[in-house]
Structures are given as C-alpha cells and as structure tokens.
Write a protein that holds these residues in place. Structure first.
Motif, PDB file in Angstrom:
ATOM      1  N   GLY A 655       0.811  -1.160  -0.087  1.00  0.00           N
ATOM      2  CA  GLY A 655       0.105   0.085  -0.081  1.00  0.00           C
ATOM      3  C   GLY A 655       0.740   1.282   0.184  1.00  0.00           C
ATOM      4  N   ILE A 656       1.998   1.211   0.304  1.00  0.00           N
ATOM      5  CA  ILE A 656       3.088   2.405  -0.032  1.00  0.00           C
ATOM      6  C   ILE A 656       3.881   2.415  -1.031  1.00  0.00           C
ATOM      7  N   GLU A 657       3.890   3.227  -1.691  1.00  0.00           N
ATOM      8  CA  GLU A 657       4.625   3.504  -2.890  1.00  0.00           C
ATOM      9  C   GLU A 657       6.112   3.337  -2.914  1.00  0.00           C
ATOM     10  N   TRP A 658       6.510   3.855  -1.927  1.00  0.00           N
ATOM     11  CA  TRP A 658       8.006   3.696  -1.586  1.00  0.00           C
ATOM     12  C   TRP A 658       8.605   2.116  -1.363  1.00  0.00           C
ATOM     13  N   CYS A 659       9.678   1.634  -2.200  1.00  0.00           N
ATOM     14  CA  CYS A 659      10.087   0.398  -1.881  1.00  0.00           C
ATOM     15  C   CYS A 659       9.114  -0.531  -2.372  1.00  0.00           C
ATOM     16  N   SER A 660       8.466  -0.424  -3.501  1.00  0.00           N
ATOM     17  CA  SER A 660       7.234  -1.198  -3.915  1.00  0.00           C
ATOM     18  C   SER A 660       7.727  -2.377  -4.879  1.00  0.00           C
ATOM     19  N   ASN A 661       9.116  -2.301  -5.112  1.00  0.00           N
ATOM     20  CA  ASN A 661       9.838  -3.284  -5.771  1.00  0.00           C
ATOM     21  C   ASN A 661      10.986  -3.885  -5.302  1.00  0.00           C
ATOM     22  N   LEU A 662      10.959  -4.804  -4.535  1.00  0.00           N
ATOM     23  CA  LEU A 662      12.285  -5.308  -3.928  1.00  0.00           C
ATOM     24  C   LEU A 662      13.420  -5.710  -4.671  1.00  0.00           C
ATOM     25  N   ALA A 663      13.127  -5.971  -6.034  1.00  0.00           N
ATOM     26  CA  ALA A 663      14.284  -6.084  -6.990  1.00  0.00           C
ATOM     27  C   ALA A 663      14.613  -4.952  -7.433  1.00  0.00           C
ATOM     28  N   ALA A 664      14.469  -3.713  -7.104  1.00  0.00           N
ATOM     29  CA  ALA A 664      15.071  -2.478  -7.430  1.00  0.00           C
ATOM     30  C   ALA A 664      15.141  -1.778  -6.331  1.00  0.00           C
ATOM     31  N   PRO A 665      16.095  -0.557  -6.422  1.00  0.00           N
ATOM     32  CA  PRO A 665      16.493   0.407  -5.410  1.00  0.00           C
ATOM     33  C   PRO A 665      15.156   0.847  -4.706  1.00  0.00           C
ATOM     34  N   ASP A 666      14.939   1.309  -3.429  1.00  0.00           N
ATOM     35  CA  ASP A 666      13.731   1.844  -2.792  1.00  0.00           C
ATOM     36  C   ASP A 666      13.052   3.014  -3.210  1.00  0.00           C
ATOM     37  N   GLN A 667      14.100   4.135  -4.001  1.00  0.00           N
ATOM     38  CA  GLN A 667      13.507   4.892  -4.868  1.00  0.00           C
ATOM     39  C   GLN A 667      12.516   5.892  -4.062  1.00  0.00           C
ATOM     40  N   LEU A 668      13.364   6.479  -2.964  1.00  0.00           N
ATOM     41  CA  LEU A 668      12.549   7.494  -2.080  1.00  0.00           C
ATOM     42  C   LEU A 668      12.105   8.589  -2.598  1.00  0.00           C
ATOM     43  N   LEU A 669      13.144   9.189  -3.718  1.00  0.00           N
ATOM     44  CA  LEU A 669      12.964  10.482  -4.134  1.00  0.00           C
ATOM     45  C   LEU A 669      13.544  10.519  -5.494  1.00  0.00           C
ATOM     46  N   ASP A 670      12.904  11.208  -6.648  1.00  0.00           N
ATOM     47  CA  ASP A 670      13.312  11.183  -7.687  1.00  0.00           C
ATOM     48  C   ASP A 670      14.004  12.685  -7.797  1.00  0.00           C
ATOM     49  N   TRP A 671      15.474  12.621  -7.947  1.00  0.00           N
ATOM     50  CA  TRP A 671      16.225  13.838  -7.953  1.00  0.00           C
ATOM     51  C   TRP A 671      16.901  13.942  -9.285  1.00  0.00           C
ATOM     52  N   SER A 672      16.223  13.176 -10.387  1.00  0.00           N
ATOM     53  CA  SER A 672      17.059  13.326 -11.668  1.00  0.00           C
ATOM     54  C   SER A 672      16.972  14.846 -12.345  1.00  0.00           C
ATOM     55  N   SER A 673      15.818  15.360 -11.993  1.00  0.00           N
ATOM     56  CA  SER A 673      15.664  16.666 -12.603  1.00  0.00           C
ATOM     57  C   SER A 673      16.416  17.731 -11.965  1.00  0.00           C
ATOM     58  N   TRP A 674      17.049  17.794 -10.915  1.00  0.00           N
ATOM     59  CA  TRP A 674      17.901  18.979 -10.368  1.00  0.00           C
ATOM     60  C   TRP A 674      19.300  18.453 -10.008  1.00  0.00           C
ATOM     61  N   MET A 675      19.579  17.015 -10.108  1.00  0.00           N
ATOM     62  CA  MET A 675      20.892  16.408  -9.989  1.00  0.00           C
ATOM     63  C   MET A 675      21.565  16.611 -11.357  1.00  0.00           C
TER      64      MET A 675
END
Length: 846
Positions: A655-675
């Motif tokens: 029910g929580i979007e964070w860490c919704s795929n244990l085969a991938a990084p937990d992806q807490l925050l998308d920072w690709s637009s400003w990093m």
C-alpha cells in the motif's frame, strides 16, 4: 567481514586467471580470397548503399513503412519494370493473443507485414483482475493498450486495438463499441496529442484504473466526425520485446529493429557477404510488406505471411521463382502449455522447373526489455566480463552453456567495423559444436530465446554458422552505457537441395517469458539463471525463502527470516571465530612486546610466540576455518536474492509506493531533474536518478559494525589501516547506492545480527587473566626472566583485598597443587618444534 571479502576476492581472481588461460577461443570465420573476388562480380552479392535494416530505425507503424531512398535498388541502377514488379501489399499490424483474462493468454504479440517480423511482445497474464503478473515498472501512468499509433496532421492514428484492452472497452455517448482502427486521437484529458511525445507526456500524468477522456476523429459516411470517449485505464504490461524504447530506457546510439526477420542465407552455393545481414539483392525483402492471411490454429490464433522473390532475383541470373512463407502460431496457457512460446515456421518454396540449393538465415530477437539496466546486479560466469542487459546465451553439446556479453559484442563491433558480427561458431567446427539446444537474449529477470519445436527437434542441429550482432551505432554508445547496447543474433542453416515444386522448412519455438526456475526448466533453459560458484547453496536457500513467503505473505519479512535463520545456524561457527579474534586481541600487547624484544632474531621470536600460543591454548589458524565455511553460505544467500524474480514487483510495505519493488532500489525521491548528469543520469550517474534511503542505513551499520569489531589501534600503522578501511566503507556506500532493496534488507539484517552476536560472544567468553598475560610463558617473560614485581599493592593483590577488609586467600591444598601440575603437563605440546628439538640437543652437547 571486509577482510574476509578481500581474501575471497584474491582467491577468486587467481582462479579466474587460471580458468581464462585454459578456456578455448572461438575461431572467427575468415572468407577466402576466391570467394571475395566472386562476390565482387556476382549480381546477387553486389554491394549496395547501407541498407535500412542494418542501421536505420524501423518504424512502429504501417504509415512509416516507405523504404529509404536507395534501399530498393539493385546494383548501381535498376530498370523500371523490375521496380514496378515489386509486390504491392497493404501495410498491416496483426495481433495474436488477447488482454482479456478469460482467454487465458500470457502473450500478446504484434506482427508487422513489413518484413513479416515481430514488432512487439507483451506479457499480459494476470495474477488477479486488472493486475498483471509482470507489469512495466518504468511506466507509472495508465495504459490503453498497444495501439500502433502514427502521427497524422490532426493527431495520432490508431492501427491496432488489442482485445480486452482499455481502448476496446472505451465508451461513447455518440457511438457503439470502443475505439476503432483508423480513429485519430486529438486529445487526452484536455491535452493535445498531435505527436507521440505529447501522447506520452499526457499518459504519464494519469494512473491505472483512472477514467480518461479522449477526443477522436472518425470517418463516418465519408466525412470526419468528432467523438468523445471515456476509458478506464489499465496497468501497462511488460513489453518484453519492442522496436522503440520508452524515454526512461532510451540509450543514444541504439537503433530500432524488428525481430525474427527471415531471408535466404545461401543460393546455389553463393552466400551472404561477411558483415551483412542479407544478400544485397534481397535486402529489400525486410522492407516490403508481405501478403498476410489468417492461419487456422486449433485452440489458438495464427497468421501466414508470403513474399515471392522473383522480382528481387530477376537481375541476378539465379532461378527466381522462390517464395518465403512464414507461419506464426500462438496458444493460450493450459495444462500442456504455459503460454510463453510463439510458434514460428519458415518455408522456402521452389516454383522453378529445376532444383535449387538454398538455406535459411533466421534472425533472432532484438529490443529486449531494458528494465532496470542502470541498477541491475546480473551475475556473469566470467570474472572479467560483466554481464549486460542483453547478453546472447547459447548451448551446444560441444561447449554446453556459453555467453557473449553485451559489452563483448559492443567491443567487437567497434574493433572490426568491416565485419561487426561476432561469430559464435563457424562451418569449420565439428557438427556437435554447430548444434544448438537454445540461443537467445538474456536480461536480469527475462529471457527471449529460440528453441527447437517439439515436432522438429533437429531444427537447430547441424547449422552452418551463428553470430551475434550489435543493433546500434556503437561509436555513439557511451562506455558507461555499453551494457544496454541493443544486440541480436542470427543462425544460418546448412544448404539443402529443393526439388522443383518442392520446399524446405524449419520450425522453432520462440520463448518470451520470465526467468522463473520452473518455467525455464520446462523449456530447457534452466542454465539461463546464473547463481555463480555456489548454486548448491543458493537454490535450497531460494526454496526456503519461498517457504517463508508462503507463511508471512511478504517477501521483506521472508528475507529477514531467511537471513536470521542462516545466521542463527552459523552462530556456533561465528562464535568460535569471534572468540578466537577476541583472544587474539587480548594477546596483542604480549605479541607486540615479543616483536620488540626479538625484532632482530626471527628464530627466537617464532619460538616465543609458539610458547605463548601453547600456554594459552590459542590456535591462530582456528579462526580461518569458520570463515571458509561461512563465506560460501553468505555468498549463496546473496546470489539467491539477486536472481529471484519473485522479488520483482513485491512491496516492502503493501500500500506504500516507497520500496514497492524489492528487486529495485527503494526510490525514495526522484532527483534526476535537479541533480547533475554525472550523479543522476541512468547508466552514467554514480548514484542513479533516485535518492535511496536503505543503502544509507546499510552503510551506516557497516561503519558501526566496523567500529565495534575492530580492535583499538596500538600504533600509527594500525591506525592508518583502520582509517583507510573506513574510507573504503564509505566508498562501498556509493557502490551500494543502486543495490536492489531486497539485498539491502539482507545486509541490514545481517549487520544487526553481527552486532548482537558480538555482544553475546563477549558475555559468553571467559576473561583472560591480565597477570598471566603479563607473565608470558611459565610465569616468565619471553626472555626467560621473571617480570619485575610491581611496586606497592596493585589492585587485585592480597594486600589490596586486606585493606578493603577482605580475608587473605588460603594457600592451595596439596590436591589442588597436584591438579595444577597435571594441567601444566597436559598443556605442554606433544610434539616439539624443530627449534625446540635443536636447542635441547645443543644443551646435551654442552
């Protein structure tokens, strides 16, 4: 733990060098000078301008199927009648399969009349209504189904409507039925969709199971009419094979190319020139629209494609009345069929009045999914050849399972641009080396392979040659993204005689599915899962993981339970190793004193150390045995978590979007637009496009564990070593930043267990007497002299106890003295060292 890993790494490196030195090299086919001279004069093999399918993107839709300038020409010039004689067939995209769960199809494939090729394949099996077993994790928005959209002046024209899709179920107050082929979509939720990019951006703002409003234009009674539609969007199923990649998976330099293209590899002993994908005279066959007709398949669906070659061969001087026929068949899932295979049958028909000799070139799959390519931890069987996202794997009776990694194929194409294809085997090798059990593309969790059809078990036997090729402008591929290069493969059958009005055929199964152990085993592809050096440990641990999941129904908890179980069973060995390390730490001051006292006399130093170890019953090598036993188990646990597709699409907290795929990084925050790009770009960036919290917790626990387990530095050299190890731990955090969250949970659980284990070991380990340590061997120092008595009454002495009001200890009894003497006799080593025996002889001589 770090020292153990470094020891293991050094051993594996040495063994790998030995393995590589003994590994046979695959011979490359070298065309002889006579054949090259003949090619320069043979009209069938005349060099052409670079063909479209060797370096030009293949269009998604029928409207873009017009060949590029020069593609349809034969030789320097072609006469008008030959051009006019080209087959003129309508452009079509034909779908096999269904998204309707009641039809029970696991595959939905899109076949294009252009080249009779595979354009797209989706995994549409559902675990529950509206929930795909394998959804596209890089596609967050809603989905209408694969519509084969092309850009028109007024919007995007629809060319396909999958059965059971959101587009097919859309409703309109002004029309009956869903969207139709030929409709032009101009708006989605009020946003203009005049281009494919605008369409993708509009879909990105939607979510599955939401209602979407569409405005379409439809020809009614010869005039365009605007209609409003409402569609309930679905999830996007994983597109395991595709021509064009989505924006998150786009890699500059990759080219688009359809799959399963079939052509003639040899005709009356003339062969395709080296480095080419087809005869120059037949290159246009992959660009023309083939005639199509439905194929009746009991219980399934099918289509037949045909292309006469007479117009293409007219100017070559060869018997031209040949026709290539392709049958595609698809069956739904059933007790006898898991539904992950597409049946492909290829036929060459000879309508000439004379016999001809011919063979097939069958191209394999291209455009395998790139899901997770920037973080994947796919295991390679070769130490110095890291696995990629689209490795070519194959299996022969001669060499068994083998692999050509994406980087190897990319590097080969760069080094030899004139002949960019990597030859897997050639006609010069023995027959068993030219027979395949399978050949395909392999990703982290999915596989696309050609395997023999059960009704034609010899379809991949006694081939002439096979190769792997890069479907890319390899010079434009950035080195850090080479593992995502688009690659494919091809096979050439042996040349066969075809009688007049006769035919030859080959039949294959095209596996398109998940790397599930049971599914792969059913198709003979179980070697596609690489467990590394310890599969006999990883496989049972994987079975236990699934057992725990069946109990708790959460893979995050199941990983914790599995890690605790393994570490608990290893506790006796871990306790022994920890106690040995603690004893070693306690002896460090005395060992340091011995080193300083005998720094110029190695023999006396070794003797003193041996006597010290014997006195305290300490075995320095005893701590190595638990390490060598534990290391394979820990690596096996790591590997079983790395390859298990069951972790894909599984949330840590439902029910929580964070860490919704244990085969991938937990992806807490998308920072690709400003990093910056070197930090966050896919494949290029050090850390990836997301900020992940679980790797930070992992590294923090590593540092705490290091602080607790390391002995205090006693000199500058030790202090420098410990500082360097802390820096390396932080650097490991950078490497761990893109590790899948399931592995992070394993590391976190294991680190917490180590901390608890060390606390328990400290309480369970009996303390060593400081006075005994100071006394050395037999109550004397290593130089044979008694240590100087401390002045005053040190703490713990009888005098100090007397001052505290305690009674002085009574002298030991005669029985106790006898027991002490017996204990000393038992503690003496049974076998004396060479040094001790030599010194005893010297004393006798003196």
């Amino acid at each position: 733990m770090d020292r153990r890993f470094l020891t293991w790494l050094m051993l594996t490196t040495a063994l790998c060098f030995l393995y590589l030195s003994m590994r046979p090299q695959v011979p490359e086919e070298k065309p002889d000078a006579k054949r090259q001279a003949a090619q320069q004069q043979d009209p069938l093999q005349l060099d052409q301008p670079a063909p479209a399918d060797d370096g030009e993107p293949v269009a998604d839709s029928p409207e873009a199927d017009t060949p590029e300038k020069g593609v349809g020409e034969i030789g320097a010039e072609a006469d008008a009648p030959t051009k006019a004689a080209r087959p003129e067939n309508p452009s079509q995209t034909i779908l096999l399969g269904s998204m309707d769960p009641s039809k029970n199809f696991n595959l939905l494939v899109a076949l294009n009349s252009r080249g009779a090729a595979l354009e797209r394949a989706e995994l549409v099996g559902q675990s529950s209504p509206g929930e795909f077993r394998f959804r596209a994790l890089e596609h967050d928005g809603g989905y209408l189904g694969y519509l084969g959209l092309t850009e028109e002046l007024t919007g995007l024209q629809i060319h396909t409507i999958p059965e059971g899709s959101a587009a097919a179920a859309a409703t309109s107050p002004d029309a009956t039925g869903g969207l139709q082929i030929g409709d032009v979509i101009s708006e989605l939720n009020g946003q203009s969709t005049s281009s494919l990019r605008e369409w993708q951006l509009a879909l990105k703002e939607t979510r599955p199971h939401e209602q979407a409003q569409l405005v379409v234009s439809r020809m009614v009674a010869g005039a365009p009419k605007k209609l409003s539609y409402t569609a309930s969007l679905s999830q996007a199923p994983l597109d395991i094979i595709r021509v064009h990649e989505r924006a998150p998976e786009a890699v500059p330099g990759n080219l688009a190319r359809a799959s399963l293209i079939t052509t003639i590899a040899s005709l009356n002993e003339a062969r395709i020139p080296a480095g080419r994908s087809a005869f120059p005279a037949l290159q246009e066959a992959s660009q023309l629209n083939w005639a199509s007709e439905p194929l009746e398949v009991p219980g399934g669906q099918g289509v037949t494609f045909r292309l006469p070659l007479e117009s293409l061969l007219a100017s070559t001087g060869r018997p031209g009345k040949l026709e290539i026929v392709k049958h595609y068949r698809l069956l739904p899932a059933s007790e006898a069929n898991d539904g992950f295979t597409l049946d492909l049958e290829t036929i060459i028909e000879n309508h000439n009045d004379e016999a001809v000799k011919a063979s097939f070139r069958q191209e394999g799959l291209a455009g395998l999914t790139l899901e997770g390519w920037w973080y994947s931890v796919k295991i390679s069987p070769h130490m110095f050849s890291g696995a990629g996202q689209r490795d070519v794997i194959y299996n022969t009776p001669f060499a068994s399972h083998d692999i050509r990694t994406t980087r190897q194929i990319n590097d080969h194409a760069k080094k030899t641009p004139a002949q960019p294809d990597m030859i897997l085997f050639s006609e010069n090798e023995p027959a068993e080396a030219r027979s395949l059990k399978y050949i395909g593309l392999d990703a982290q969790y999915f596989n696309a392979s050609l395997i023999p059809h059960p009704d034609a078990p010899d379809s991949l036997s006694n081939l002439r040659q096979a190769g792997a090729s890069a479907v890319a402008n390899v010079e434009d591929i950035v080195k850090s993204q080479a593992q995502a290069t688009n690659v494919s493969f091809w096979i050439d059958s042996a040349e066969s005689a075809i009688a007049a009005e006769g035919q030859i055929s080959q039949r294959y199964q095209v596996f398109l599915g998940p790397k599930d152990t049971q599914v792969l085993a059913d198709h003979g592809l179980d070697r596609a899962i690489e467990y590394g050096w310890f599969p006999w440990i990883a496989k049972p641990l994987s079975a236990i993981l699934h057992f725990f999941y069946a109990i708790v129904r959460n893979y995050g908890l199941a990983i914790v339970m599995l890690t605790v179980m393994v570490r608990g069973l290893m506790f006796p060995l871990g306790r022994k190793a920890a106690m040995n390390a603690q004893r070693m730490q306690e002896l460090q001051p005395e060992l340091k004193r011995i080193n300083e006292l005998y720094k110029d006399n190695m023999e006396k130093r070794a003797k003193a150390m041996q006597e010290l170890y014997a006195k305290h019953n300490f075995k320095p090598l005893a701590g190595c045995l638990p390490m060598f036993i534990q290391l394979p188990i820990f690596i096996g646990l790591y590997r079983c978590l790395s390859v298990d597709i069951s972790l894909r699409q599984q949330p840590l907290i439902p029910g929580i979007e964070w860490c919704s795929n244990l085969a991938a990084p937990d992806q807490l925050l998308d920072w690709s637009s400003w990093m910056p790009a070197f930090f966050a770009e896919r494949g290029v960036g050090w850390l990836g496009p997301y900020f992940n919290i679980l790797p930070m917790v992992t590294v923090l626990l590593f540092i705490v564990q290091q602080k607790m387990l390391m002995p205090k530095a006693t000199d500058d050299q030790t202090r420098m070593t410990q500082n360097m190890m802390q820096v390396m731990t932080i650097f490991m955090g950078v490497l761990f930043f893109k590790v899948p969250s399931g592995l992070c949970i394993y590391f976190i659980t294991s680190s917490l267990w180590s901390l608890v284990e060390r606390k328990l070991v400290k309480r369970m380990t009996p303390p060593t007497s400081p006075a005994l340590l100071a006394a050395g061997t037999d109550g004397k120092g290593p130089d044979g002299k008694s240590p100087s008595k401390p002045s005053g009454n040190p703490k713990g002495s009888p005098g100090s106890r007397k001052r505290r009001g305690e009674s002085e200890a009574a002298p030991p009894s005669k029985t106790a003295s006898k027991m002490q003497e017996l204990a000393k006799m038992l503690e003496k080593p049974a076998v004396k060292s060479a040094t001790q025996r030599g010194s005893r002889k010297n004393r006798k001589r003196n």
